[in-house]
Design a protein around this motif. Structure first.
Motif, short mmCIF file in Angstrom:
data_model
loop_
_atom_site.label_atom_id
_atom_site.label_comp_id
_atom_site.label_asym_id
_atom_site.label_seq_id
_atom_site.Cartn_x
_atom_site.Cartn_y
_atom_site.Cartn_z
N PHE A 236 0.76 -1.25 -0.02
CA PHE A 236 0.03 -0.10 -0.08
C PHE A 236 1.04 1.17 0.10
CE2 PHE A 236 -3.18 -2.82 1.03
CZ PHE A 236 -4.42 -2.33 0.83
N VAL A 237 0.61 2.04 -0.85
CA VAL A 237 1.29 3.56 -0.86
C VAL A 237 0.80 4.30 0.29
CG1 VAL A 237 1.45 5.63 -2.26
CG2 VAL A 237 1.66 3.34 -3.38
N GLU A 238 -0.66 4.39 0.61
CA GLU A 238 -1.17 5.00 1.81
C GLU A 238 -2.00 4.02 2.71
OE1 GLU A 238 -4.14 8.58 2.73
OE2 GLU A 238 -2.23 8.78 1.67
N TYR A 239 -1.67 4.00 3.78
CA TYR A 239 -2.65 3.23 4.68
C TYR A 239 -2.81 3.80 6.14
CZ TYR A 239 -4.24 -1.46 6.51
OH TYR A 239 -4.95 -2.29 7.02
N VAL A 240 -3.93 3.93 6.52
CA VAL A 240 -4.42 4.54 7.73
C VAL A 240 -4.69 3.41 8.80
CG1 VAL A 240 -5.82 6.37 8.79
CG2 VAL A 240 -4.97 6.64 6.43
N THR A 241 -4.36 3.58 10.12
CA THR A 241 -4.80 2.67 10.90
C THR A 241 -4.63 3.21 12.42
OG1 THR A 241 -4.72 0.27 11.63
CG2 THR A 241 -2.26 1.49 11.39
N GLU A 242 -4.99 2.55 13.65
CA GLU A 242 -4.87 2.84 14.69
C GLU A 242 -4.00 2.07 15.38
OE1 GLU A 242 -8.64 3.14 12.78
OE2 GLU A 242 -8.18 1.33 13.72
N THR A 243 -3.48 2.47 16.51
CA THR A 243 -2.48 1.84 17.43
C THR A 243 -3.27 1.95 18.91
OG1 THR A 243 -1.04 3.43 18.12
CG2 THR A 243 -0.37 2.41 16.16
N HIS A 244 -3.20 0.98 19.47
CA HIS A 244 -4.22 0.63 20.59
C HIS A 244 -3.39 0.67 22.16
CE1 HIS A 244 -6.04 -1.08 17.19
NE2 HIS A 244 -7.41 -0.65 17.83
#
Length: 401
Positions: A236-244
């Motif tokens: 993925f060139v761009e990937y948005v996610t969360e850390t917990h």
């Protein structure tokens, strides 16, 4: 008018008192952004939006839990959906108490108190000896609702209930957290052209907006990078996610506190290889307002829920790191079916259509893959329990974590 209260045409407008509360919280957050040099990490924004004393979503006076938008609520949880959820959950709770030789229950984030009242009555009906039911909840308003619910639904058992302001250093018994992990603040991170950034909040033209800062040296980033690449065929060139981090720390604290017994966490989410799938390349952050889901965390600060799906592999690792055993991990549907929800439903006479049909419809929502049955998972940790519980006897997915 609060410039961040950019109402969607599809969402009902709050009343004047609610808007005043949101404006006060907006001012507080604006000051915090200024104090931080103009950029606030998103997890800090989320913490303020949900838990700022007297103003945040969970610490203020919003209705939150309910069946429909008309009652002023924003979402429904399984205990609100049907009393059969508590009656069924009581069975593995009872089994864990017996297997560990303990007599106390603790619930985190007890909502309206429906789950507590239901468990109290079900444990009594199952002839399970227990000494106390402790509730840990940050909201004074919710504590009062919980007290009123328990006194109305289970008055003869209300004396067993106590509210805690802080966690005890040690606890032997059964711990329950229904939709607790998803309500903990998350960091937002984004990969752009191979470089990771942390997403924060700034004030732009009088409104809150996202702004990304370069992120380097964070050991969690390497784990996320590897997980994304392992879960997908194409980079993925761009990937948005969360850390917990907050949820992981909470899990470690609870499992460290637990000296004997079990801890059950019920929430929506995925194991790591599913959490970082291409379907979630834009992240899982979600907001709930008047039973409608949307993606704008800056709408009506303090008046809407902000949540993210749980990455359960990390939760499992956090608990096991403390020395606790992973008791099981499965879907809510499998857990409830193993625990005997159909037997609980069969206690209602089908001839009594007015009672049976709504109960059957609610059970269908709890079990259906299209509703809560598959998205919601149950993960449990234990100390001093040698065998598995009946609720994890078949369909255990621990191997997928």
């Amino acid at each position: 008018m609060n410039p961040n209260a950019r109402q969607s045409d599809s969402l009902p407008a709050p009343g004047a008192d609610a808007l005043a509360q949101s404006e006060a919280l907006t001012t507080l957050i604006r000051d915090k952004i200024a104090d931080a040099g103009g950029w606030l990490p998103f997890d800090r924004y989320m913490e303020l939006a949900l838990y700022a004393p007297g103003l945040g979503y969970y610490s203020g006076g919003a209705m939150k839990f309910g069946r429909r938008a008309e009652d002023g609520s924003d979402f429904v949880t399984a205990p609100e959906l049907s009393p059969l959820f508590a009656a069924t959950l009581a069975r593995p709770v009872a089994q864990a108490l017996e297997a560990s030789g303990t007599r106390d229950v603790m619930e985190f984030g007890a909502g309206t108190g429906k789950l507590a009242a239901g468990l109290l009555k079900a444990l009594r009906d199952l002839d399970v000896p227990f000494d106390s039911y402790s509730i840990v909840d940050l909201s004074g308003e919710l504590r009062e609702r919980q007290r009123a619910t328990i006194e109305a639904d289970a008055p003869e058992l209300a004396a067993k209930v106590k509210w805690l302001d802080a966690l005890p250093p040690a606890f032997a018994g059964v711990v329950i957290g229904n939709e607790v992990l998803d309500a903990m603040p998350v960091r937002l991170v984004v990969r752009k052209l191979g470089a990771w950034h942390e997403r924060g909040v700034v004030e732009l033209n009088g409104r809150f907006a996202f702004d990304d800062h370069p992120l380097s040296g964070d050991p969690l980033v390497a784990t996320i990078d590897a997980a994304i690449d392992a879960a997908n065929d194409e980079p993925f060139v761009e990937y948005v996610t969360e850390t917990h981090e907050a949820a992981l720390a909470f899990t470690k604290t609870v499992c460290t506190m637990l000296t004997r017994g079990a801890a059950f966490f019920i929430d929506y989410g995925f194991p790591r290889h599913e959490f970082y799938h291409a379907q979630r390349a834009t992240g899982t952050l979600m907001c709930h307002y008047r039973h409608r889901a949307h993606g704008d965390p800056f709408l009506y600060p303090g008046l809407q829920d902000i949540t993210a799906h749980v990455e359960f592999t990390g939760i499992a690792e956090a608990g096991v790191e403390t020395g606790a055993d992973l008791l099981g991990f499965t879907s809510q549907a499998r857990f409830l079916m193993n625990a005997g929800i159909t037997d609980v439903l069969s206690d209602i006479d089908p001839v009594d259509v007015k009672r049976f049909l709504p109960a059957a419809n609610a059970v269908q929502k709890l079990l259906s893959e299209a509703e809560m049955g598959e998205l919601f998972k149950v993960i449990a940790f234990s100390r001093g329990i040698e065998d598995t519980l009946s609720a994890f006897a078949t369909g255990d997915r621990s191997h997928t974590l």
